[in-house]
Design a protein around this motif. Structure first.
Motif, short mmCIF file in Angstrom:
data_model
loop_
_atom_site.label_atom_id
_atom_site.label_comp_id
_atom_site.label_asym_id
_atom_site.label_seq_id
_atom_site.Cartn_x
_atom_site.Cartn_y
_atom_site.Cartn_z
N VAL A 27 -22.37 30.77 -5.83
CA VAL A 27 -23.40 30.44 -6.83
C VAL A 27 -24.63 29.78 -6.21
O VAL A 27 -25.76 30.22 -6.46
N PRO A 28 -24.48 28.74 -5.37
CA PRO A 28 -25.69 28.14 -4.78
C PRO A 28 -26.49 29.13 -3.94
O PRO A 28 -27.73 29.07 -3.93
N ASN A 29 -25.82 30.03 -3.24
CA ASN A 29 -26.52 31.04 -2.43
C ASN A 29 -27.35 31.96 -3.32
O ASN A 29 -28.49 32.31 -2.98
N VAL A 30 -26.76 32.39 -4.44
CA VAL A 30 -27.47 33.28 -5.37
C VAL A 30 -28.67 32.56 -5.98
O VAL A 30 -29.77 33.12 -6.05
N THR A 70 -20.03 35.52 -26.23
CA THR A 70 -19.14 34.41 -25.86
C THR A 70 -19.73 33.64 -24.69
O THR A 70 -20.63 34.12 -23.99
N ASP A 71 -19.18 32.44 -24.43
CA ASP A 71 -19.63 31.67 -23.27
C ASP A 71 -19.35 32.42 -21.97
O ASP A 71 -20.13 32.34 -21.03
N GLY A 72 -18.24 33.14 -21.91
CA GLY A 72 -17.90 33.90 -20.71
C GLY A 72 -18.88 35.00 -20.40
O GLY A 72 -19.07 35.39 -19.25
N TRP A 73 -19.54 35.54 -21.43
CA TRP A 73 -20.53 36.61 -21.27
C TRP A 73 -21.85 36.08 -20.73
O TRP A 73 -22.59 36.80 -20.06
N LYS A 74 -22.12 34.81 -20.97
CA LYS A 74 -23.41 34.23 -20.57
C LYS A 74 -23.50 34.10 -19.05
O LYS A 74 -22.50 33.94 -18.35
N LEU A 75 -24.74 34.15 -18.58
CA LEU A 75 -24.98 33.93 -17.16
C LEU A 75 -24.65 32.47 -16.81
O LEU A 75 -24.85 31.56 -17.63
N GLU A 76 -24.17 32.26 -15.61
CA GLU A 76 -23.86 30.92 -15.12
C GLU A 76 -25.12 30.07 -15.26
O GLU A 76 -26.23 30.56 -14.97
N PRO A 77 -25.01 28.82 -15.74
CA PRO A 77 -26.20 28.03 -16.08
C PRO A 77 -27.24 27.89 -14.97
O PRO A 77 -28.44 28.02 -15.23
N SER A 78 -26.85 27.61 -13.74
CA SER A 78 -27.85 27.43 -12.69
C SER A 78 -28.52 28.76 -12.32
O SER A 78 -29.71 28.79 -11.97
N VAL A 79 -27.78 29.85 -12.43
CA VAL A 79 -28.36 31.18 -12.20
C VAL A 79 -29.34 31.50 -13.32
O VAL A 79 -30.46 31.96 -13.07
N ARG A 80 -28.92 31.24 -14.56
CA ARG A 80 -29.78 31.49 -15.72
C ARG A 80 -31.08 30.69 -15.60
O ARG A 80 -32.17 31.21 -15.86
#
Length: 181
Positions: A27-30, A70-80
């Motif tokens: 996640v941090p790399n992305v 759903t929450d699972g469908w949402k993009l990860e918060p820091s990516v979003r």
């Protein structure tokens, strides 16, 4: 023009129903890749519905995931947030929902863009290397055979570490460049 494609960086693939430690780790790399990117950004979201278990995919992989809304469908918060910040700066983020591993819509959009203004390179990051990343890389290569396609291995994770490595090797054989191995 260069294009970054962020594949399925959704909660269910990171720390949700199909999450892995390797997915959490990238996640941090992305986020860093998105923030440093100077060019167009496309972000895909795997999208299923309440009838998921009745689909072929649901029968083969009976783990409900990325159910729209759903929450699972949402993009990860820091990516979003990184995507939103990029869009606010240069209005260059396009979101694409997809119900299949590889997105024909993404390929058709990029093929049309390429006719309008040549694409120098397409870089893919995201999840899962061995399913949706490889599928989209191959679809893009089929639609745009003369455009270099690159996968940033440090910004991808597979279902398993070995399947991640297998997918990287398979993509190399199909003339997809792998960087940051």
């Amino acid at each position: 023009m260069k294009v970054l494609v962020v594949i399925d960086m959704q909660n269910d693939f990171i720390d949700g129903s199909l999450g892995t430690p390797e997915a959490v780790e990238i996640v941090p790399n992305v986020v860093e890749k998105i923030r440093a990117w100077d060019g167009l950004v496309y972000a895909t979201q795997d999208t299923h519905f309440a009838n998921y278990l009745d689909t072929q995919e649901g029968r083969i992989l009976p783990v409900p995931h990325c159910i729209q809304g759903t929450d699972g469908w949402k993009l990860e918060p820091s990516v979003r947030q990184a995507l939103a910040d990029g869009a606010a700066q240069n209005e260059s983020v396009l979101y694409i929902t997809k119900a299949t591993f590889g997105s024909r819509d993404l390929a058709e959009i990029l093929e049309k863009r390429h006719r309008e203004e040549p694409i120098e390179e397409i870089v893919l990051v995201g999840l899962c290397t061995d399913i949706c990343v490889i599928s989209n890389a191959l679809v893009l290569k089929a639609f745009l055979p003369d455009v270099p396609v690159c996968v940033d291995a440090a910004c991808c994770a597979g279902v398993y570490p070995q399947s991640h490595l297998n997918a990287l090797e398979a993509m190399k054989m199909c003339h997809i460049k792998i960087c940051n191995e």
